[in-house]
Each structure stands twice: as C-alpha cells, then as structure tokens.
Write a protein that holds these residues in place. Structure first.
Motif, PDB file in Angstrom:
ATOM      1  N   ILE A 173      26.298  49.177  37.660  1.00  9.69           N
ATOM      2  CA  ILE A 173      25.597  50.357  38.162  1.00  9.69           C
ATOM      3  C   ILE A 173      25.948  51.464  37.160  1.00  9.69           C
ATOM      4  CG2 ILE A 173      25.326  51.989  40.083  1.00  9.69           C
ATOM      5  CD1 ILE A 173      26.253  49.775  41.983  1.00  9.69           C
ATOM      6  N   ASP A 174      24.942  52.105  36.590  1.00  4.62           N
ATOM      7  CA  ASP A 174      25.184  53.116  35.542  1.00  4.62           C
ATOM      8  C   ASP A 174      26.135  52.594  34.472  1.00  4.62           C
ATOM      9  OD1 ASP A 174      23.603  54.796  37.013  1.00  4.62           O
ATOM     10  OD2 ASP A 174      25.295  55.787  38.006  1.00  4.62           O
ATOM     11  N   ASP A 175      25.912  51.353  34.055  1.00  7.13           N
ATOM     12  CA  ASP A 175      26.659  50.763  32.940  1.00  7.13           C
ATOM     13  C   ASP A 175      28.097  50.336  33.223  1.00  7.13           C
ATOM     14  OD1 ASP A 175      24.805  50.366  31.109  1.00  7.13           O
ATOM     15  OD2 ASP A 175      25.380  51.983  29.731  1.00  7.13           O
ATOM     16  N   ALA A 176      28.548  50.476  34.453  1.00 11.68           N
ATOM     17  CA  ALA A 176      29.902  49.992  34.764  1.00 11.68           C
ATOM     18  C   ALA A 176      29.800  48.832  35.759  1.00 11.68           C
ATOM     19  CB  ALA A 176      30.743  51.112  35.358  1.00 11.68           C
ATOM     20  N   LEU A 177      30.656  47.832  35.571  1.00 13.41           N
ATOM     21  CA  LEU A 177      30.646  46.695  36.485  1.00 13.41           C
ATOM     22  C   LEU A 177      31.168  47.128  37.853  1.00 13.41           C
ATOM     23  CD1 LEU A 177      32.070  43.936  34.103  1.00 13.41           C
ATOM     24  CD2 LEU A 177      29.780  43.951  35.116  1.00 13.41           C
ATOM     25  N   TYR A 178      30.493  46.664  38.914  1.00 14.08           N
ATOM     26  CA  TYR A 178      30.980  46.923  40.269  1.00 14.08           C
ATOM     27  C   TYR A 178      32.275  46.133  40.456  1.00 14.08           C
ATOM     28  CZ  TYR A 178      30.482  48.075  45.264  1.00 14.08           C
ATOM     29  OH  TYR A 178      30.653  48.593  46.532  1.00 14.08           O
ATOM     30  N   TYR A 179      33.216  46.691  41.148  1.00 15.91           N
ATOM     31  CA  TYR A 179      34.428  45.949  41.495  1.00 15.91           C
ATOM     32  C   TYR A 179      34.990  46.520  42.782  1.00 15.91           C
ATOM     33  CZ  TYR A 179      37.858  49.592  40.306  1.00 15.91           C
ATOM     34  OH  TYR A 179      38.612  50.733  40.306  1.00 15.91           O
ATOM     35  N   GLU A 180      35.873  45.778  43.395  1.00 17.77           N
ATOM     36  CA  GLU A 180      36.558  46.233  44.607  1.00 17.77           C
ATOM     37  C   GLU A 180      37.963  45.638  44.623  1.00 17.77           C
ATOM     38  OE1 GLU A 180      36.985  48.071  47.028  1.00 17.77           O
ATOM     39  OE2 GLU A 180      35.177  49.284  46.878  1.00 17.77           O
ATOM     40  N   SER A 181      38.761  46.018  45.610  1.00 15.98           N
ATOM     41  CA  SER A 181      40.108  45.461  45.727  1.00 15.98           C
ATOM     42  C   SER A 181      40.594  45.606  47.160  1.00 15.98           C
ATOM     43  CB  SER A 181      41.071  46.188  44.781  1.00 15.98           C
ATOM     44  OG  SER A 181      41.214  47.542  45.161  1.00 15.98           O
ATOM     45  N   CYS A 182      41.614  44.806  47.497  1.00 17.25           N
ATOM     46  CA  CYS A 182      42.245  44.938  48.815  1.00 17.25           C
ATOM     47  C   CYS A 182      43.716  44.581  48.673  1.00 17.25           C
ATOM     48  CB  CYS A 182      41.556  44.039  49.842  1.00 17.25           C
ATOM     49  SG  CYS A 182      41.823  42.270  49.602  1.00 17.25           S
ATOM     50  N   ASP A 183      44.490  44.897  49.723  1.00 12.98           N
ATOM     51  CA  ASP A 183      45.907  44.521  49.685  1.00 12.98           C
ATOM     52  C   ASP A 183      46.064  43.098  50.219  1.00 12.98           C
ATOM     53  OD1 ASP A 183      45.790  44.671  52.456  1.00 12.98           O
ATOM     54  OD2 ASP A 183      46.897  46.562  52.581  1.00 12.98           O
ATOM     55  N   MET A 184      47.316  42.607  50.230  1.00 17.30           N
ATOM     56  CA  MET A 184      47.538  41.213  50.600  1.00 17.30           C
ATOM     57  C   MET A 184      47.316  40.969  52.093  1.00 17.30           C
ATOM     58  SD  MET A 184      47.885  39.969  47.676  1.00 17.30           S
ATOM     59  CE  MET A 184      48.155  38.260  48.133  1.00 17.30           C
ATOM     60  N   VAL A 185      47.473  41.998  52.925  1.00 19.29           N
ATOM     61  CA  VAL A 185      47.209  41.809  54.361  1.00 19.29           C
ATOM     62  C   VAL A 185      45.753  41.412  54.560  1.00 19.29           C
ATOM     63  CG1 VAL A 185      47.191  42.898  56.645  1.00 19.29           C
ATOM     64  CG2 VAL A 185      49.011  43.437  55.024  1.00 19.29           C
ATOM     65  N   ASP A 186      44.845  42.136  53.944  1.00 17.93           N
ATOM     66  CA  ASP A 186      43.426  41.780  54.071  1.00 17.93           C
ATOM     67  C   ASP A 186      43.072  40.521  53.274  1.00 17.93           C
ATOM     68  OD1 ASP A 186      41.962  43.337  55.905  1.00 17.93           O
ATOM     69  OD2 ASP A 186      42.253  45.100  54.641  1.00 17.93           O
ATOM     70  N   ALA A 187      43.740  40.320  52.136  1.00 20.69           N
ATOM     71  CA  ALA A 187      43.440  39.128  51.323  1.00 20.69           C
ATOM     72  C   ALA A 187      43.756  37.849  52.097  1.00 20.69           C
ATOM     73  CB  ALA A 187      44.220  39.174  50.018  1.00 20.69           C
ATOM     74  N   LEU A 188      44.832  37.899  52.908  1.00 17.17           N
ATOM     75  CA  LEU A 188      45.273  36.700  53.630  1.00 17.17           C
ATOM     76  C   LEU A 188      44.716  36.643  55.052  1.00 17.17           C
ATOM     77  CD1 LEU A 188      49.014  36.696  52.425  1.00 17.17           C
ATOM     78  CD2 LEU A 188      47.078  35.413  51.472  1.00 17.17           C
ATOM     79  N   HIS A 189      43.963  37.662  55.463  1.00 17.12           N
ATOM     80  CA  HIS A 189      43.398  37.726  56.817  1.00 17.12           C
ATOM     81  C   HIS A 189      42.443  36.541  57.040  1.00 17.12           C
ATOM     82  CE1 HIS A 189      40.876  39.216  60.124  1.00 17.12           C
ATOM     83  NE2 HIS A 189      41.845  40.073  60.402  1.00 17.12           N
ATOM     84  N   PRO A 190      42.498  35.916  58.230  1.00 14.59           N
ATOM     85  CA  PRO A 190      41.675  34.704  58.429  1.00 14.59           C
ATOM     86  C   PRO A 190      40.172  34.930  58.284  1.00 14.59           C
ATOM     87  CG  PRO A 190      42.805  35.365  60.474  1.00 14.59           C
ATOM     88  CD  PRO A 190      43.401  36.173  59.363  1.00 14.59           C
ATOM     89  N   GLN A 191      39.694  36.158  58.538  1.00 14.75           N
ATOM     90  CA  GLN A 191      38.247  36.401  58.418  1.00 14.75           C
ATOM     91  C   GLN A 191      37.844  36.906  57.033  1.00 14.75           C
ATOM     92  OE1 GLN A 191      38.165  39.055  61.772  1.00 14.75           O
ATOM     93  NE2 GLN A 191      36.803  37.693  62.926  1.00 14.75           N
TER      94      GLN A 191
END
Ligand code: MTE
Ligand code: MO
Length: 259
Positions: A173-191
């Motif tokens: 978007i406007d020449d930059a790659l979209y990206y996101e991040s989360c912490d390990m609590v959400d990374a390991l969350h079952p959903q």
C-alpha cells in the motif's frame, strides 16, 4: 459498536469509576469511622469484587472469542484494504492456484521452514465461525479453516527469546509491504489460525488468498492477508517504523487492538 472500539485503558478507567462510585456513597456522610460499619464494608468489598472481576475479564488474554453457527454466517463477507495485490508475481501465483506459494518461517526459531500450501493443508486443522470487527465500523461473520499458528511455531521450534511474531504480506500500500505482529499470548492462542479456507471454500483473493491470519481477539486490521512469512523476533523496534504494523506505523491505530 462503541464498546468494541473503546481503548483498553478507557475500559479500565470505567471499571475503576464504578468502584469509585460505590466507595463514594459512605464518604458523603462525612464520617471516617463509618467505613467500619458492616453495611458499608459490604458495599466497599462489593466494589472491590467488581473491580477484580472486571480486571479479570479485561486481562484474560486466553479467553476464547465467541463462536457462531453456520446459520449466523453473513450472506456477504466484504473485503477491505487490499482486494488484489499488485504485480506480475502475485498474478502468476493466482493463475496456478498458488501451487508454488511458500510461507517462510524464520527469525528466532531452531528450524527455519518453508511451507507450501499443501504442507499447510496437511497439518491438523481448526474450523471456527467468528465475527470480524473492522475499526472502520463494519462487522461480518465468517467460517475459517486452517492450522493453528502454535502448531507451526512448535514445528519450527520457536526460541524462548522470541517475544513477538511478525506477519509478512505480499501486498503493498503506497509502496510499502503490509505487515502486522502480535505477542506470544495471541500467537499461541487456540483461535489464532492461518486460514486457507473461508465458508467451506478456498479463500477468495479479495479475502487474502492463499493464506491469511485469523487472530480472533483483535480488530480487523491485525488479520494479515496474503501471508508470505512469519518471523519470530525479540523486539519490534527495527521492524517497519517500530510500531508493530503497517497502520500502527502510519496512523494512530493501537498495536494491541483487543475486542
Ligand atoms: N495484507 C493485508 N492484510 C490486511 C489488510 C490489507 O490491506 N492488506 N487490511 C486489513 C483490514 S483493515 C481488514 S478490516 C481486514 C479485511 O479482511 P477482508 O478483506 O477479508 O474483509 O484485513 C486486514 N488485513
Ligand atoms: Mo479494517
């Protein structure tokens, strides 16, 4: 909808306000000792309990997002943000139905991986029907299928030093790659799953084909589409502009967009 958008600290302030209101009643009498009276003590401890309960509700990061039934599915699940990534490379992948698409698993892992869509589909799968809430004020209920992120992190052997997972996307978007991040609590969350199917069919391009994140306790912009990689890192300081996501870097979207 306003409850959904209320920042966490405001919710906490509100919960605190309830307690303060309960505590304010006896203070109006102008007598210090009155707080020792049994009835007053009861009111005060009710306030404390309410406080604890609301704190628990706010802080319970492992709680599951509500799941729905197929009868609740939105007739149309709209698309938002990128609807079709630009460029010949993505078009070529789409033309071959993403047969050669790879997801790189890198960073603080014992075994870096390069997963094909066949690898992703061969893993144990989770299907969940959840509501997507976009910060722009619309919601939709959809059914999502894919492996839990935790399984992929286990396969790669994520190291103890890893504190965040960064999600890399194919679209600019406007020449930059979209990206996101989360912490390990959400990374390991079952959903928290990497979904390749939506409403029982292969994920449409408009909704992030061939693979998109579902991170059900957070707002829509966290659900990175067109995934090319996931990276385990100890700090977000040197990723993008350091705020943990494409929109977080540009406008004042919160990094922790809890619902
Ligand atoms: N790669 C990428 N992921 C993205 C976006 C985007 O523009 N690019 N938009 C986000 C926003 S704001 C929302 S609300 C959801 C929309 O998902 P949908 O297109 O399936 O409705 O994707 C999120 N993930
Ligand atoms: Mo959004």
């Amino acid at each position: 909808m306003s409850g959904v958008l209320l920042p966490r600290r405001q919710l906490i302030a509100r919960a605190g306000g309830l307690v303060a209101a309960a505590g304010a009643l006896p203070l109006l009498s102008g007598c210090d000792a009155i707080s020792e009276a049994p009835a007053v003590r009861k009111i005060l401890s009710m306030g404390e309990e309410m406080n604890r309960a609301s704190q628990r509700a706010l802080m319970d990061r492992d709680a599951l997002a509500r799941e729905f039934t197929r009868a609740d599915l939105s007739p149309v699940f709209r698309s938002n943000g990128t609807k079709l990534p630009d460029g010949a490379a993505y078009a070529a992948h789409a033309a071959t139905r993403f047969a050669d698409w790879r997801i790189a698993v890198s960073g603080l892992v014992a075994r870096p991986l390069s997963l094909s869509m066949a690898d992703i589909r061969a893993m144990p799968q989770r299907t969940q029907i959840t509501r997507h809430d976009c910060v722009e004020g619309w919601s939709a209920i959809g059914e999502w299928t894919g492996p839990q992120l935790r399984r992929i992190l286990e396969a790669a052997g994520v190291k103890d030093r890893a504190r965040y997972i960064v999600f890399r996307c194919a679209d600019r978007i406007d020449d930059a790659l979209y990206y996101e991040s989360c912490d390990m609590v959400d990374a390991l969350h079952p959903q928290t799953i990497l979904a390749w199917a939506m409403n029982g069919a292969v994920l449409p391009i408009a909704n992030g084909a061939p693979l998109r994140l579902r991170i059900e306790r957070q707002l829509g912009y966290k659900h990175a589409k067109y995934l090319t990689g996931i990276e385990a890192v100890a700090s977000l300081d040197h990723i993008g502009a350091g705020k943990g996501g494409f929109w977080e870097d540009r406008i004042d979207y919160e990094w922790y967009a809890g619902i």
